[in-house]
Scaffold this motif. Structure first.
Motif, PDB file in Angstrom:
ATOM      1  N   TYR A 186       0.844  -1.263  -0.187  1.00  0.00           N
ATOM      2  CA  TYR A 186       0.132  -0.122   0.052  1.00  0.00           C
ATOM      3  C   TYR A 186       0.919   1.341  -0.053  1.00  0.00           C
ATOM      4  O   TYR A 186       0.529   2.287  -0.675  1.00  0.00           O
ATOM      5  CB  TYR A 186      -0.960  -0.046   1.312  1.00  0.00           C
ATOM      6  CG  TYR A 186      -1.729  -1.121   1.396  1.00  0.00           C
ATOM      7  CD1 TYR A 186      -2.219  -2.063   0.321  1.00  0.00           C
ATOM      8  CD2 TYR A 186      -2.337  -1.518   2.630  1.00  0.00           C
ATOM      9  CE1 TYR A 186      -2.987  -2.944   0.465  1.00  0.00           C
ATOM     10  CE2 TYR A 186      -3.468  -2.663   2.752  1.00  0.00           C
ATOM     11  CZ  TYR A 186      -3.508  -3.203   1.817  1.00  0.00           C
ATOM     12  OH  TYR A 186      -4.431  -4.300   1.808  1.00  0.00           O
ATOM     13  N   THR A 204      -2.520   3.908  -1.465  1.00  0.00           N
ATOM     14  CA  THR A 204      -3.116   3.715  -0.252  1.00  0.00           C
ATOM     15  C   THR A 204      -4.744   3.817  -0.767  1.00  0.00           C
ATOM     16  O   THR A 204      -5.605   4.032   0.225  1.00  0.00           O
ATOM     17  CB  THR A 204      -3.072   5.013   0.621  1.00  0.00           C
ATOM     18  OG1 THR A 204      -3.077   6.023   0.030  1.00  0.00           O
ATOM     19  CG2 THR A 204      -1.515   4.588   1.100  1.00  0.00           C
ATOM     20  N   MET A 215      -7.505  -1.145  -2.581  1.00  0.00           N
ATOM     21  CA  MET A 215      -6.321  -1.907  -2.664  1.00  0.00           C
ATOM     22  C   MET A 215      -6.506  -3.642  -1.891  1.00  0.00           C
ATOM     23  O   MET A 215      -6.158  -4.570  -2.562  1.00  0.00           O
ATOM     24  CB  MET A 215      -4.889  -1.518  -1.859  1.00  0.00           C
ATOM     25  CG  MET A 215      -4.431  -0.232  -2.681  1.00  0.00           C
ATOM     26  SD  MET A 215      -3.910  -0.575  -4.329  1.00  0.00           S
ATOM     27  CE  MET A 215      -2.152  -1.325  -3.910  1.00  0.00           C
TER      28      MET A 215
END
Length: 113
Positions: free
Chosen positions: A35, A40, A44
């Motif tokens: 990440y 981020t 994800m």
């Protein structure tokens, strides 16, 4: 789902190819490391789960430090190596991808000794 649809799905999801190349270059990593290096984006975890269902990655049980690790499968390794070779054939530099990540993460490392 046919192979063509799987590849289309993989390419239509942002960051999936970057995840494959990142794991290919740096080896197994925690989800948090992925990440921080790639994105981020809240999607994800969904992307990682999708890639695992495709047989490209394996999310292992937590390591001794409590982190859930992600590694490439044999198929994922072949796919990532192909992506790297395509990048080189097209005149790009997979090394710049590697250095971009390293430079972006330099502030996390104590360089004093």
């Amino acid at each position: 789902m046919t192979k063509k649809l799987i590849v289309n799905q993989l390419f239509s999801e942002r960051n999936t190819c970057g995840i494959l190349v990142y794991l290919h270059l740096f080896g197994p990593r925690s989800r948090t490391e992925i990440y921080n290096a790639i994105s981020t984006n809240p999607r994800m975890p969904i992307k990682l789960d999708m890639m695992e269902k495709m047989g490209l990655i394996k999310q292992t049980n937590r390591d001794p430090s409590g982190k859930r690790m992600v590694k490439l499968t044999k198929t994922g390794t072949k796919f990532a190596a192909t992506l790297c070779n395509l990048e080189k054939m097209l005149g790009g530099s997979i090394d710049s991808f590697r250095w971009d990540i390293v430079i972006a993460k330099l502030d996390e490392y104590d360089m004093s000794g």
